[in-house]
Design a protein around this motif. Structure first.
Motif, PDB file in Angstrom:
ATOM      1  N   GLN A 132       6.728  16.656  -0.671  1.00 19.62           N
ATOM      2  CA  GLN A 132       5.860  16.338  -1.805  1.00 19.62           C
ATOM      3  C   GLN A 132       4.833  15.297  -1.349  1.00 19.62           C
ATOM      4  OE1 GLN A 132       6.624  18.482  -3.925  1.00 19.62           O
ATOM      5  NE2 GLN A 132       8.440  18.097  -5.136  1.00 19.62           N
ATOM      6  N   VAL A 133       3.574  15.624  -1.457  1.00 25.75           N
ATOM      7  CA  VAL A 133       2.540  14.668  -1.074  1.00 25.75           C
ATOM      8  C   VAL A 133       2.282  13.740  -2.255  1.00 25.75           C
ATOM      9  CG1 VAL A 133       0.201  14.326  -0.213  1.00 25.75           C
ATOM     10  CG2 VAL A 133       1.539  16.291   0.563  1.00 25.75           C
ATOM     11  N   SER A 134       2.837  12.553  -2.156  1.00 22.44           N
ATOM     12  CA  SER A 134       2.656  11.530  -3.177  1.00 22.44           C
ATOM     13  C   SER A 134       1.567  10.579  -2.691  1.00 22.44           C
ATOM     14  CB  SER A 134       3.986  10.814  -3.436  1.00 22.44           C
ATOM     15  OG  SER A 134       3.849   9.825  -4.426  1.00 22.44           O
ATOM     16  N   SER A 135       1.816   9.282  -2.764  1.00 29.24           N
ATOM     17  CA  SER A 135       0.798   8.290  -2.425  1.00 29.24           C
ATOM     18  C   SER A 135       1.440   6.913  -2.519  1.00 29.24           C
ATOM     19  CB  SER A 135      -0.350   8.397  -3.425  1.00 29.24           C
ATOM     20  OG  SER A 135      -1.206   7.273  -3.374  1.00 29.24           O
ATOM     21  N   ILE A 136       0.826   5.914  -1.890  1.00 29.44           N
ATOM     22  CA  ILE A 136       1.234   4.553  -2.190  1.00 29.44           C
ATOM     23  C   ILE A 136       1.039   4.334  -3.685  1.00 29.44           C
ATOM     24  CG2 ILE A 136      -1.065   3.681  -1.586  1.00 29.44           C
ATOM     25  CD1 ILE A 136       2.324   1.790  -1.457  1.00 29.44           C
ATOM     26  N   GLY A 137       0.130   5.096  -4.281  1.00 25.53           N
ATOM     27  CA  GLY A 137      -0.088   5.063  -5.720  1.00 25.53           C
ATOM     28  C   GLY A 137       1.016   5.741  -6.500  1.00 25.53           C
ATOM     29  N   GLY A 138       2.048   6.226  -5.818  1.00 23.25           N
ATOM     30  CA  GLY A 138       3.208   6.779  -6.493  1.00 23.25           C
ATOM     31  C   GLY A 138       4.280   5.735  -6.735  1.00 23.25           C
ATOM     32  N   ILE A 139       4.128   4.552  -6.100  1.00 22.99           N
ATOM     33  CA  ILE A 139       5.108   3.481  -6.310  1.00 22.99           C
ATOM     34  C   ILE A 139       4.445   2.165  -6.718  1.00 22.99           C
ATOM     35  CG2 ILE A 139       6.707   4.494  -4.658  1.00 22.99           C
ATOM     36  CD1 ILE A 139       5.910   2.063  -2.802  1.00 22.99           C
ATOM     37  N   SER A 140       3.129   2.097  -6.595  1.00 25.66           N
ATOM     38  CA  SER A 140       2.373   0.930  -7.022  1.00 25.66           C
ATOM     39  C   SER A 140       1.212   1.423  -7.879  1.00 25.66           C
ATOM     40  CB  SER A 140       1.868   0.141  -5.809  1.00 25.66           C
ATOM     41  OG  SER A 140       1.350  -1.115  -6.211  1.00 25.66           O
ATOM     42  N   ALA A 141       0.388   0.516  -8.369  1.00 28.60           N
ATOM     43  CA  ALA A 141      -0.706   0.949  -9.238  1.00 28.60           C
ATOM     44  C   ALA A 141      -1.870  -0.028  -9.172  1.00 28.60           C
ATOM     45  CB  ALA A 141      -0.227   1.096 -10.678  1.00 28.60           C
ATOM     46  N   ALA A 248       3.797  -2.382  -0.806  1.00 29.74           N
ATOM     47  CA  ALA A 248       5.096  -2.174  -1.443  1.00 29.74           C
ATOM     48  C   ALA A 248       5.921  -3.450  -1.439  1.00 29.74           C
ATOM     49  CB  ALA A 248       5.850  -1.056  -0.730  1.00 29.74           C
ATOM     50  N   GLU A 249       5.899  -4.181  -0.320  1.00 23.69           N
ATOM     51  CA  GLU A 249       6.683  -5.417  -0.236  1.00 23.69           C
ATOM     52  C   GLU A 249       6.213  -6.437  -1.264  1.00 23.69           C
ATOM     53  OE1 GLU A 249       8.088  -5.459   4.453  1.00 23.69           O
ATOM     54  OE2 GLU A 249       6.151  -6.351   3.887  1.00 23.69           O
ATOM     55  N   ASP A 251       4.560  -5.841  -4.046  1.00 13.85           N
ATOM     56  CA  ASP A 251       4.795  -5.325  -5.386  1.00 13.85           C
ATOM     57  C   ASP A 251       6.264  -5.470  -5.778  1.00 13.85           C
ATOM     58  OD1 ASP A 251       4.563  -4.012  -7.804  1.00 13.85           O
ATOM     59  OD2 ASP A 251       3.381  -2.370  -7.011  1.00 13.85           O
ATOM     60  N   TYR A 252       7.164  -5.069  -4.888  1.00 17.23           N
ATOM     61  CA  TYR A 252       8.582  -5.099  -5.230  1.00 17.23           C
ATOM     62  C   TYR A 252       9.141  -6.520  -5.256  1.00 17.23           C
ATOM     63  CZ  TYR A 252       9.221  -0.116  -5.628  1.00 17.23           C
ATOM     64  OH  TYR A 252       9.164   1.176  -6.072  1.00 17.23           O
ATOM     65  N   GLU A 253       8.624  -7.401  -4.411  1.00 16.94           N
ATOM     66  CA  GLU A 253       9.039  -8.808  -4.489  1.00 16.94           C
ATOM     67  C   GLU A 253       8.647  -9.402  -5.837  1.00 16.94           C
ATOM     68  OE1 GLU A 253       7.215 -10.543  -1.084  1.00 16.94           O
ATOM     69  OE2 GLU A 253       8.667  -9.671   0.323  1.00 16.94           O
ATOM     70  N   SER A 254       7.454  -9.046  -6.322  1.00 18.34           N
ATOM     71  CA  SER A 254       7.005  -9.533  -7.631  1.00 18.34           C
ATOM     72  C   SER A 254       7.886  -8.977  -8.750  1.00 18.34           C
ATOM     73  CB  SER A 254       5.547  -9.117  -7.858  1.00 18.34           C
ATOM     74  OG  SER A 254       5.129  -9.443  -9.161  1.00 18.34           O
ATOM     75  N   ARG A 255       8.248  -7.699  -8.644  1.00 15.19           N
ATOM     76  CA  ARG A 255       9.106  -7.098  -9.676  1.00 15.19           C
ATOM     77  C   ARG A 255      10.469  -7.778  -9.700  1.00 15.19           C
ATOM     78  NH1 ARG A 255       8.174  -0.546  -9.219  1.00 15.19           N
ATOM     79  NH2 ARG A 255       5.939  -0.611  -8.789  1.00 15.19           N
ATOM     80  N   LEU A 256      11.074  -7.957  -8.521  1.00 14.74           N
ATOM     81  CA  LEU A 256      12.392  -8.574  -8.457  1.00 14.74           C
ATOM     82  C   LEU A 256      12.364  -9.989  -9.017  1.00 14.74           C
ATOM     83  CD1 LEU A 256      13.503  -7.292  -4.947  1.00 14.74           C
ATOM     84  CD2 LEU A 256      14.611  -6.749  -7.130  1.00 14.74           C
ATOM     85  N   GLN A 257      11.308 -10.723  -8.702  1.00 15.37           N
ATOM     86  CA  GLN A 257      11.189 -12.088  -9.213  1.00 15.37           C
ATOM     87  C   GLN A 257      11.136 -12.097 -10.742  1.00 15.37           C
ATOM     88  OE1 GLN A 257       7.917 -14.311  -7.545  1.00 15.37           O
ATOM     89  NE2 GLN A 257       8.054 -15.934  -9.066  1.00 15.37           N
ATOM     90  N   THR A 258      10.358 -11.190 -11.297  1.00 17.91           N
ATOM     91  CA  THR A 258      10.233 -11.125 -12.762  1.00 17.91           C
ATOM     92  C   THR A 258      11.552 -10.693 -13.403  1.00 17.91           C
ATOM     93  OG1 THR A 258       7.880 -10.614 -12.601  1.00 17.91           O
ATOM     94  CG2 THR A 258       8.984 -10.060 -14.665  1.00 17.91           C
ATOM     95  N   TRP A 259      12.196  -9.670 -12.826  1.00 18.06           N
ATOM     96  CA  TRP A 259      13.468  -9.205 -13.381  1.00 18.06           C
ATOM     97  C   TRP A 259      14.523 -10.310 -13.351  1.00 18.06           C
ATOM     98  CZ3 TRP A 259      12.680  -4.273 -10.074  1.00 18.06           C
ATOM     99  CH2 TRP A 259      12.032  -3.287 -10.839  1.00 18.06           C
ATOM    100  N   ARG A 260      14.583 -11.059 -12.253  1.00 15.74           N
ATOM    101  CA  ARG A 260      15.560 -12.147 -12.144  1.00 15.74           C
ATOM    102  C   ARG A 260      15.249 -13.260 -13.144  1.00 15.74           C
ATOM    103  NH1 ARG A 260      14.833 -11.530  -5.898  1.00 15.74           N
ATOM    104  NH2 ARG A 260      16.581 -10.151  -5.361  1.00 15.74           N
ATOM    105  N   GLU A 261      13.962 -13.584 -13.278  1.00 11.69           N
ATOM    106  CA  GLU A 261      13.558 -14.637 -14.200  1.00 11.69           C
ATOM    107  C   GLU A 261      13.964 -14.302 -15.625  1.00 11.69           C
ATOM    108  OE1 GLU A 261       9.378 -16.574 -15.909  1.00 11.69           O
ATOM    109  OE2 GLU A 261       9.358 -15.359 -14.073  1.00 11.69           O
ATOM    110  N   TRP A 262      13.872 -13.041 -15.970  1.00 15.59           N
ATOM    111  CA  TRP A 262      14.150 -12.614 -17.337  1.00 15.59           C
ATOM    112  C   TRP A 262      15.556 -12.047 -17.518  1.00 15.59           C
ATOM    113  CZ3 TRP A 262      11.198 -13.291 -21.691  1.00 15.59           C
ATOM    114  CH2 TRP A 262       9.923 -13.851 -21.470  1.00 15.59           C
ATOM    115  N   GLN A 263      16.401 -12.173 -16.493  1.00 18.34           N
ATOM    116  CA  GLN A 263      17.758 -11.629 -16.576  1.00 18.34           C
ATOM    117  C   GLN A 263      18.571 -12.212 -17.737  1.00 18.34           C
ATOM    118  OE1 GLN A 263      18.934  -9.071 -15.301  1.00 18.34           O
ATOM    119  NE2 GLN A 263      21.148  -9.240 -15.714  1.00 18.34           N
ATOM    120  N   PRO A 264      18.441 -13.531 -18.054  1.00 20.66           N
ATOM    121  CA  PRO A 264      19.183 -14.023 -19.218  1.00 20.66           C
ATOM    122  C   PRO A 264      18.838 -13.285 -20.518  1.00 20.66           C
ATOM    123  CG  PRO A 264      18.447 -15.857 -17.875  1.00 20.66           C
ATOM    124  CD  PRO A 264      17.788 -14.630 -17.325  1.00 20.66           C
TER     125      PRO A 264
END
Length: 272
Positions: A132-141, A248-249, A251-264
């Protein structure tokens, strides 16, 4: 042992490069194009191993028929490459219903219909590889290509599910996620929405994306795609190009940081 490929959008871009790479090493290729004149050179140079098929991938019945013809011609279907697609440029507010539907019909539904057509053949064989020909735009935006991202993110989710469903049949699934390349993706092949002046500053900033300054060379992907299809255990996802891993690195580091911050709050929402 030679392989048999089915490649959509074989007239230009990655599809053309990969069709030529496969043919030059002695593989069989069924290549689709909207206009068969665009693949006549491949017919002339490889009359016995290249099967030209006129196809608009948005036509589900035509997709099924094209895959059937390829299988009848070569007797096997080893690699199916869903490459046909285009980019649509427009802010989310600018997109018309017809524009969004056209983007999804080609980039997402076209790949789905071809995949569905190939799976019964591959299950019967007990082998096969869906590319499947996706893109870096398939995991980021990024701004200006929301409809394109929607089509590729949908393809990513569908394909990850698919990979789990068909592994037991000996079928592999790989998402190719290229960065920026010097194809005509953002040129003649692209579609564009009517612009709203309020977004001029956003558009100007988006045009400064680094990928525009150092695009990859499409011909360099030839050896890479052959390594992927020849691998005993091919990856579910692979980037093509230098830039995607860094994107990707971050983007995903930013996502993990936000998810952890809001985990409570997340745990609060679970209930006791």
């Amino acid at each position: 042992m030679s392989k048999t490929w089915f490649i959509t959008g074989a007239s230009k871009g990655f599809g053309r490069e990969w069709a030529e790479a496969a043919l030059e090493r002695g593989d069989n290729v069924a290549g689709t194009a909207r206009n068969l004149d665009d693949v006549q050179e491949l017919v002339d140079s490889h009359p016995d191993t290249f099967l030209p098929l006129q196809l608009d991938v948005t036509d589900r019945s035509a997709d099924i028929d094209a895959v059937r013809k390829a299988h009848e011609k070569f007797g096997v279907l080893d690699v199916v490459v869903n490459n046909a697609g285009f980019g649509h440029f427009g802010m989310v507010e600018e997109l018309t219903e017809d524009e969004v539907r056209a983007q999804l019909e080609t980039n997402f539904f076209g790949a789905l219909w071809v995949t569905q057509a190939a799976l019964p053949i591959m299950r019967e064989q007990g082998s096969g590889h869906i590319i499947q020909v996706s893109s870096i735009g398939g995991i980021s935006a990024f701004p200006t290509v929301g409809a394109y991202h929607a089509s590729k993110w949908a393809l990513e989710g569908l394909s990850q599910s698919l990979s789990q469903e068909v592994a037991g049949f000996g079928i592999h699934v790989t998402l190719i996620e290229p960065g920026g390349y010097s194809t005509d993706w953002s040129g003649p092949s692209a579609k564009r929405s009517d612009e709203i002046d309020a977004y001029s500053a956003v558009r100007e900033e988006a045009a400064k994306r680094p990928s525009a300054n150092d695009p990859g060379k499409p011909e360099a992907t030839r050896s890479a795609i052959l390594k992927v299809v020849d691998a005993e255990n091919p990856p579910l996802r692979i980037f093509f190009g230098k830039a995607p891993l860094g994107i990707a690195e971050r983007d995903y580091e930013s996502r993990l940081q936000t998810w952890r911050e809001w985990q409570p709050v997340s745990e609060e929402a679970h209930g006791s």
